[in-house]
Design a protein around this motif. Structure first.
Motif, PDB file in Angstrom:
ATOM      1  N   TYR A  62       0.876  -1.184   0.000  1.00 42.80           N
ATOM      2  CA  TYR A  62       0.000   0.000   0.000  1.00 42.80           C
ATOM      3  C   TYR A  62       0.900   1.218   0.000  1.00 42.80           C
ATOM      4  CZ  TYR A  62      -4.017  -2.952   1.096  1.00 42.80           C
ATOM      5  OH  TYR A  62      -5.007  -3.902   1.054  1.00 42.80           O
TER       6      TYR A  62
ATOM      7  N   LYS B  83       3.292   0.527   3.106  1.00 43.81           N
ATOM      8  CA  LYS B  83       2.990  -0.617   3.971  1.00 43.81           C
ATOM      9  C   LYS B  83       2.988  -1.902   3.141  1.00 43.81           C
ATOM     10  CE  LYS B  83       1.745  -2.986   7.339  1.00 43.81           C
ATOM     11  NZ  LYS B  83       2.542  -3.158   8.515  1.00 43.81           N
TER      12      LYS B  83
ATOM     13  N   ALA C   7       1.809  -5.213   2.933  1.00 45.90           N
ATOM     14  CA  ALA C   7       0.762  -5.988   3.617  1.00 45.90           C
ATOM     15  C   ALA C   7       0.942  -7.476   3.394  1.00 45.90           C
ATOM     16  CB  ALA C   7      -0.616  -5.544   3.136  1.00 45.90           C
TER      17      ALA C   7
ATOM     18  N   GLN D 202      -2.539 -12.465  13.270  1.00 44.98           N
ATOM     19  CA  GLN D 202      -2.954 -11.349  14.117  1.00 44.98           C
ATOM     20  C   GLN D 202      -3.635 -10.276  13.276  1.00 44.98           C
ATOM     21  OE1 GLN D 202       1.041 -10.615  15.744  1.00 44.98           O
ATOM     22  NE2 GLN D 202      -0.053 -10.021  17.600  1.00 44.98           N
ATOM     23  N   ASN D 203      -4.197  -9.280  13.920  1.00 48.02           N
ATOM     24  CA  ASN D 203      -4.729  -8.131  13.182  1.00 48.02           C
ATOM     25  C   ASN D 203      -3.599  -7.528  12.364  1.00 48.02           C
ATOM     26  OD1 ASN D 203      -6.525  -7.366  16.126  1.00 48.02           O
ATOM     27  ND2 ASN D 203      -7.412  -8.093  14.261  1.00 48.02           N
ATOM     28  N   GLY D 204      -3.891  -7.256  11.108  1.00 49.47           N
ATOM     29  CA  GLY D 204      -2.893  -6.620  10.247  1.00 49.47           C
ATOM     30  C   GLY D 204      -1.881  -7.584   9.665  1.00 49.47           C
ATOM     31  N   ALA D 205      -2.129  -8.896   9.809  1.00 45.97           N
ATOM     32  CA  ALA D 205      -1.160  -9.877   9.296  1.00 45.97           C
ATOM     33  C   ALA D 205      -1.197  -9.966   7.773  1.00 45.97           C
ATOM     34  CB  ALA D 205      -1.444 -11.244   9.902  1.00 45.97           C
ATOM     35  N   GLY D 206      -2.287  -9.529   7.163  1.00 43.49           N
ATOM     36  CA  GLY D 206      -2.374  -9.555   5.692  1.00 43.49           C
ATOM     37  C   GLY D 206      -3.387 -10.565   5.160  1.00 43.49           C
ATOM     38  N   LYS D 207      -4.261 -11.075   6.020  1.00 41.22           N
ATOM     39  CA  LYS D 207      -5.237 -12.088   5.595  1.00 41.22           C
ATOM     40  C   LYS D 207      -6.273 -11.468   4.635  1.00 41.22           C
ATOM     41  CE  LYS D 207      -6.651 -12.720   9.821  1.00 41.22           C
ATOM     42  NZ  LYS D 207      -5.917 -11.697  10.544  1.00 41.22           N
ATOM     43  N   SER D 208      -6.888 -10.359   5.082  1.00 38.27           N
ATOM     44  CA  SER D 208      -7.929  -9.743   4.244  1.00 38.27           C
ATOM     45  C   SER D 208      -7.341  -9.239   2.933  1.00 38.27           C
ATOM     46  CB  SER D 208      -8.584  -8.578   4.985  1.00 38.27           C
ATOM     47  OG  SER D 208      -9.218  -9.065   6.121  1.00 38.27           O
ATOM     48  N   THR D 209      -6.106  -8.732   2.999  1.00 36.07           N
ATOM     49  CA  THR D 209      -5.482  -8.242   1.770  1.00 36.07           C
ATOM     50  C   THR D 209      -5.293  -9.403   0.795  1.00 36.07           C
ATOM     51  OG1 THR D 209      -4.356  -6.549   3.050  1.00 36.07           O
ATOM     52  CG2 THR D 209      -3.507  -6.961   0.857  1.00 36.07           C
TER      53      THR D 209
ATOM     54  N   GLN E 121     -15.372  -9.185   4.917  1.00 36.17           N
ATOM     55  CA  GLN E 121     -15.205  -8.976   6.360  1.00 36.17           C
ATOM     56  C   GLN E 121     -16.319  -8.111   6.947  1.00 36.17           C
ATOM     57  OE1 GLN E 121     -11.463  -7.136   7.383  1.00 36.17           O
ATOM     58  NE2 GLN E 121     -11.459  -8.085   9.365  1.00 36.17           N
TER      59      GLN E 121
ATOM     60  N   GLU F 251     -13.614 -13.962   8.002  1.00 35.06           N
ATOM     61  CA  GLU F 251     -14.146 -13.945   9.367  1.00 35.06           C
ATOM     62  C   GLU F 251     -15.666 -14.119   9.384  1.00 35.06           C
ATOM     63  OE1 GLU F 251     -12.482 -10.724  11.653  1.00 35.06           O
ATOM     64  OE2 GLU F 251     -10.633 -10.788  10.497  1.00 35.06           O
TER      65      GLU F 251
ATOM     66  N   HIS G 183     -10.278 -15.438  13.349  1.00 32.29           N
ATOM     67  CA  HIS G 183      -9.512 -15.262  14.587  1.00 32.29           C
ATOM     68  C   HIS G 183      -9.902 -16.351  15.577  1.00 32.29           C
ATOM     69  CE1 HIS G 183      -7.493 -11.596  13.610  1.00 32.29           C
ATOM     70  NE2 HIS G 183      -8.620 -11.052  13.191  1.00 32.29           N
TER      71      HIS G 183
HETATM   72  N1  ATP Z   1      -6.233   0.417   2.057  1.00 35.11           N
HETATM   73  C1  ATP Z   1      -5.123   0.320   2.801  1.00 35.11           C
HETATM   74  N2  ATP Z   1      -4.209   1.290   2.776  1.00 35.11           N
HETATM   75  C2  ATP Z   1      -3.084   1.208   3.520  1.00 35.11           C
HETATM   76  N3  ATP Z   1      -2.793   0.168   4.323  1.00 35.11           N
HETATM   77  C3  ATP Z   1      -3.675  -0.833   4.390  1.00 35.11           C
HETATM   78  C4  ATP Z   1      -4.890  -0.823   3.636  1.00 35.11           C
HETATM   79  N4  ATP Z   1      -5.564  -1.967   3.911  1.00 35.11           N
HETATM   80  C5  ATP Z   1      -4.799  -2.659   4.771  1.00 35.11           C
HETATM   81  N5  ATP Z   1      -3.675  -1.981   5.062  1.00 35.11           N
HETATM   82  C6  ATP Z   1      -2.598  -2.415   5.945  1.00 35.11           C
HETATM   83  O1  ATP Z   1      -2.137  -3.671   5.485  1.00 35.11           O
HETATM   84  C7  ATP Z   1      -1.879  -4.522   6.560  1.00 35.11           C
HETATM   85  C8  ATP Z   1      -2.651  -5.821   6.404  1.00 35.11           C
HETATM   86  O2  ATP Z   1      -4.021  -5.536   6.562  1.00 35.11           O
HETATM   87  P1  ATP Z   1      -5.154  -6.651   6.442  1.00 35.11           P
HETATM   88  O3  ATP Z   1      -6.462  -5.965   6.509  1.00 35.11           O
HETATM   89  O4  ATP Z   1      -4.891  -7.500   5.257  1.00 35.11           O
HETATM   90  O5  ATP Z   1      -4.892  -7.493   7.743  1.00 35.11           O
HETATM   91  P2  ATP Z   1      -5.763  -8.665   8.370  1.00 35.11           P
HETATM   92  O6  ATP Z   1      -4.845  -9.773   8.625  1.00 35.11           O
HETATM   93  O7  ATP Z   1      -6.915  -8.971   7.523  1.00 35.11           O
HETATM   94  O8  ATP Z   1      -6.220  -7.979   9.729  1.00 35.11           O
HETATM   95  P3  ATP Z   1      -7.606  -8.187  10.512  1.00 35.11           P
HETATM   96  O9  ATP Z   1      -7.524  -9.489  11.190  1.00 35.11           O
HETATM   97  O10 ATP Z   1      -7.598  -7.062  11.495  1.00 35.11           O
HETATM   98  O11 ATP Z   1      -8.697  -8.110   9.527  1.00 35.11           O
HETATM   99  C9  ATP Z   1      -2.254  -3.766   7.828  1.00 35.11           C
HETATM  100  O12 ATP Z   1      -1.081  -3.235   8.407  1.00 35.11           O
HETATM  101  C10 ATP Z   1      -3.126  -2.648   7.347  1.00 35.11           C
HETATM  102  O13 ATP Z   1      -2.931  -1.504   8.133  1.00 35.11           O
END
Ligand code: ATP
Length: 772
Positions: A460, A472, A474, A493-500, A539, A616, A647
């Motif tokens: 990102y 960032k 991701a 964990q939160n922010g691990a990159g799963k949703s991305t 999500q 999730e 989670h």
């Molecule tokens: N649109 C965006 N712009 C900038 N950074 C982003 C964006 N979306 C996600 N991120 C960053 O990318 C990283 C991965 O985010 P992601 O949402 O994939 O995590 P996650 O594992 O799904 O977390 P969660 O369990 O909280 O959903 C995080 O640090 C988040 O801050």
């Protein structure tokens, strides 16, 4: 009178029309005149009664004796013209009387005239006549403002509605489920066209009911089409603006700003014919009116002025009265308004185009904004950063002519393209062996499971122009494979990159590099085809508050092309499976969080998708409903690929055929639950209760049978041992020994395995010590 007109011409511009245009007292004047002779006093009375507010004053001359000649004149002022009554009875009266006196004296001093005259003045009441309809003059002056406002309500509503759908990701949710953008816009256009038509009809009928002249004297069809075209052009204008803004609040503010601009144009430009026609007067370059024609409210104001000046009439600036217009039949569309309804600039009337030109310009506005909407909607990146390149319309893919690469993927070429010469993330010294095996499997050019992810990376960017430290990362070059008929649980964990990861695989966000093949289709350039076999439970619930669960399924089933004949059975079966059947006809806006998740889950399964992404899905669910959802997902697995992020360790443990743990964008571990527990867990915990005196004896037996055993606790004969995963082989023999010595050396015993949660926490702990 001739002498009076001649004397006053240089001062006030009055001229005398020798040939009286007034012979028929009932004929309406067709333009503004200065001084006109009329046949007699009665004519003035009758004329004034039939055409109120069209004259300011009249003078009646009479000759009372022949010799010497006695001339008497009366000055009559129109008392019904209240707008400038103080002038009429004051300054104007004196000026006229003085002017006439000067004229008479001039005539008397003319030696050739041989006229002797006495001057006598008498006052006479003007016939009291009812004042003109105030409402008509208000409609004339403020009508374009008033009717403009009614259309602007629809304009602002369109802006708010579409940008809200964008903000709540409703549109993208539907697009991921197969909705085509063209269908989305067409459905909005259709629903708003109906609104605009109703609004135009109500406006015209109300105008008629209130008896405004513009509505009574103009062709109904002309007015209806004018309001309709204006409304449509404003709707298209609003569609275009929605492509430029992302927040509903900003959209409404932009709408209000444009509303004020339009209001200023309508109230300051088109409420006065003098300014309203100035664009065609030659004073302003002619091209300006065409540029302004791109603003729908400019065209509307112009046409409204044309029609109102020919129906309500024209304000005579000289007398401040309205001269009734000739009316506006359909045929009047094809010509410019008659010059006597137009103001004069110097000696010339403006070169106004035919009235119908405003229609053409409004239609042109619809097409221009439609084109801009199409282009900007494709080129301006959406919330997730997806956009076509600026030349997208030149590519055959866009038009549905699939190039050979988009039609089918050559596996070898794809593999080579995504691996050779690409930056691979360096393998760390202590990289988990399963992760390395998984990477080799993904890089194997002869292995193509249902889902294959190679080198997938997402950064990102903090700035659109250049890389910065604030970017960032991701997802760091993920390599993964998933076989058909299995469920891969992604933990992290939160922010691990799963949703991305899910967003990249489902086409919500573009990957920075790398690619994935889903059933041999690339997520980089075959997303349209992938969407046909894909279901997603995002999500955040993407639901319409006003639709029921049944209507949601009907909507998405329509998008997925599910035959109507199967719909009822599908709705009943799916809603029952997640226990939503009792609220099938209740609006989703009233659902609890867990109910919304279950509905989102059901939606993701519509249309028999071959790959389903569940982000999730069990958040906020109670244990009972969670179990219903587990059995629903378990049944879904057959012949499909399911990627689940969660989670909940329980979800992953129960549902995951394989579990992948991500930390800071990297894959840290991947295997089935038992293998992960064995590898990363603390192994088994065994408790042995013995007689305190025999504790040492038991301890030495344990050390002998299970060499790696670690004594965690020893109190009053209760021994708690931790057996590492490496000592798994010794456990069956030890358990056998425990059973044989029960009620002897061993009073009682128990065994428990490490939990997935312990595995997860251990991996996270280890990962946080590693440098990225
Ligand atoms: N649109 C965006 N712009 C900038 N950074 C982003 C964006 N979306 C996600 N991120 C960053 O990318 C990283 C991965 O985010 P992601 O949402 O994939 O995590 P996650 O594992 O799904 O977390 P969660 O369990 O909280 O959903 C995080 O640090 C988040 O801050």
């Amino acid at each position: 009178m001739q002498t009076f007109a001649a004397l006053n011409q240089p001062r006030v511009g009055y001229t005398l029309n020798i040939e009286s245009p007034f012979t028929d007292v009932s004929a309406a004047p067709s333009r503004v005149y200065d001084i006109v002779p009329v046949p007699n006093d009665d004519f003035i009375y009758d004329y004034t009664l039939q055409h109120p507010n069209t004259t300011t004053w009249g003078i009646s001359f009479s000759q009372t004796s022949a010799s010497p000649i006695n001339i008497q004149y009366q000055v009559w002022f129109n008392a019904t013209n209240t707008a400038n009554s103080s002038d009429i009875f004051g300054r104007d009266a004196l000026a006229i009387v003085r002017g006439i006196d000067e004229a008479i004296i001039t005539v008397l001093n003319d030696p050739t005239a041989m006229v002797k005259a006495n001057i006598g003045i008498a006052l006479k009441d003007w016939p009291l006549i009812p004042p003109g309809r105030l409402s008509d003059s208000v409609v004339q002056q403020l009508g374009s403002v008033f009717f403009f406002c009614s259309e602007m309500i629809i304009f602002i509503n369109v802006l708010n509605q579409i940008v809200t759908e964008k903000e709540l990701k409703l549109r993208h949710g539907m697009e991921v489920m197969g909705l085509r953008p063209a269908v989305y816009w067409l459905s909005h256009l259709l629903s708003n066209t109906v609104l605009v038509l109703i609004n135009a009809l109500v406006t015209c009928l109300c105008g008629l009911a209130f008896g405004f002249k513009i509505f009574r004297n103009a062709n109904f069809g002309v007015l209806l089409i004018m309001f309709f075209l204006f409304g449509e052009a404003m709707v298209m204008f609003a569609f275009f603006i929605t492509t430029l803004v992302r927040r509903a609040r900003v959209a409404v503010l932009a709408g209000i700003f444009l509303f004020i601009i339009g209001l200023l144009i309508e109230s300051f430009v088109f409420s006065s014919s003098y300014i309203g026609y100035i664009w065609w007067s030659g004073i302003i370059p002619s091209g300006v009116s065409y540029v302004l024609g791109l603003l729908p409210f400019f065209n509307f104001g112009h046409m409204f002025l044309d029609i109102s000046s020919m129906t309500t009439g024209q304000l005579d600036r000289l007398t401040n009265t309205y001269i009734p217009g000739p009316g506006f039949p359909w045929s009047a569309l094809y010509s410019a308004p008659p010059s006597d309804t137009l103001p004069f600039y110097g000696d010339n009337p403006p070169a106004v185009p035919p009235v119908i030109q405003a229609w053409y310009l409004l239609i042109m506005d619809c097409f221009v904004y439609g084109l801009l909407l199409w282009y900007c909607d494709n080129v301006i990146p959406n919330e997730y950063g997806m956009a076509f390149p600026p030349w997208f319309f030149l590519t055959p893919d866009y038009w549905g002519f699939e190039t050979s690469s988009a039609k089918s993927t050559n596996r070898n070429e794809w593999q080579t393209h995504n691996t050779s010469g690409k930056v691979m993330i360096p393998i760390e010294g202590d990289e988990d062996s399963d992760v390395l095996v998984e990477r080799d499997r993904a890089l194997d050019s002869s292995y193509f499971p249902a889902l294959k992810i190679v080198n997938l990376r997402k950064v990102y960017r903090n700035s659109a122009l250049f890389a910065s430290k604030l970017d960032k990362i991701a997802v760091r070059n993920s390599c993964l494979t998933v076989e058909q008929g299995t469920l891969l649980a992604l933990l992290g964990q939160n922010g691990a990159g799963k949703s991305t990861t899910i967003s990249m695989l489902s086409g919500l966000t573009p990957s920075t590099s790398g690619d994935a093949l889903i059933y041999d289709m690339s997520v980089r350039n075959q997303m349209q085809r992938i969407r046909k076999i894909m279901g997603i439970c995002p999500q955040h619930d993407i639901l319409f508050d006003d639709l029921t669960a049944r209507e949601h399924i009907e909507l998405y089933a329509g998008l997925k092309g599910v035959p109507k004949s199967q719909l009822k059975a599908l709705i009943d079966e799916r809603l029952y499976a997640v226990r939503l059947h009792t609220v099938a006809d209740v609006r989703a806006g009233t659902y609890s969080g867990g109910m919304k998740r279950r509905l989102s889950l059901v939606i993701s399964t519509i249309g028999d998708p071959k790959i389903i992404f569940l982000d999730e899905p069990t958040t906020g669910m109670d244990p009972v409903n969670r179990r219903h959802v587990w059995s629903f997902i378990e049944k879904l697995k057959r012949n499909r690929v399911i990627i689940l992020t969660t989670h909940s360790m329980e979800d992953a443990d129960v549902l995951g055929d394989r579990i992948a743990v991500m930390c800071k964008g990297r894959l840290r571990a991947i295997n089935n639950s038992i293998a992960l527990k064995s590898k990363f867990g603390t192994g088994y915990r065994i408790s042995v209760v013995t007689h305190q005196a025999q504790a040492d004896q038991v301890k030495s037996i344990v050390q002998r049978m299970v060499p790696g055993a670690h004594l965690d606790d020893d109190s009053a004969g209760a021994l708690i041992y931790r057996f590492p995963a490496t000592s798994m082989g010794a456990i069956p023999g030890f358990v056998k020994w425990l059973e044989q010595n029960k009620n002897g050396l061993v009073k009682s015993w128990g065994i428990s395995q490490s939990t997935l949660e312990e595995v997860f926490l251990k991996l996270i702990r280890e990962s946080s010590h590693k440098k990225q």
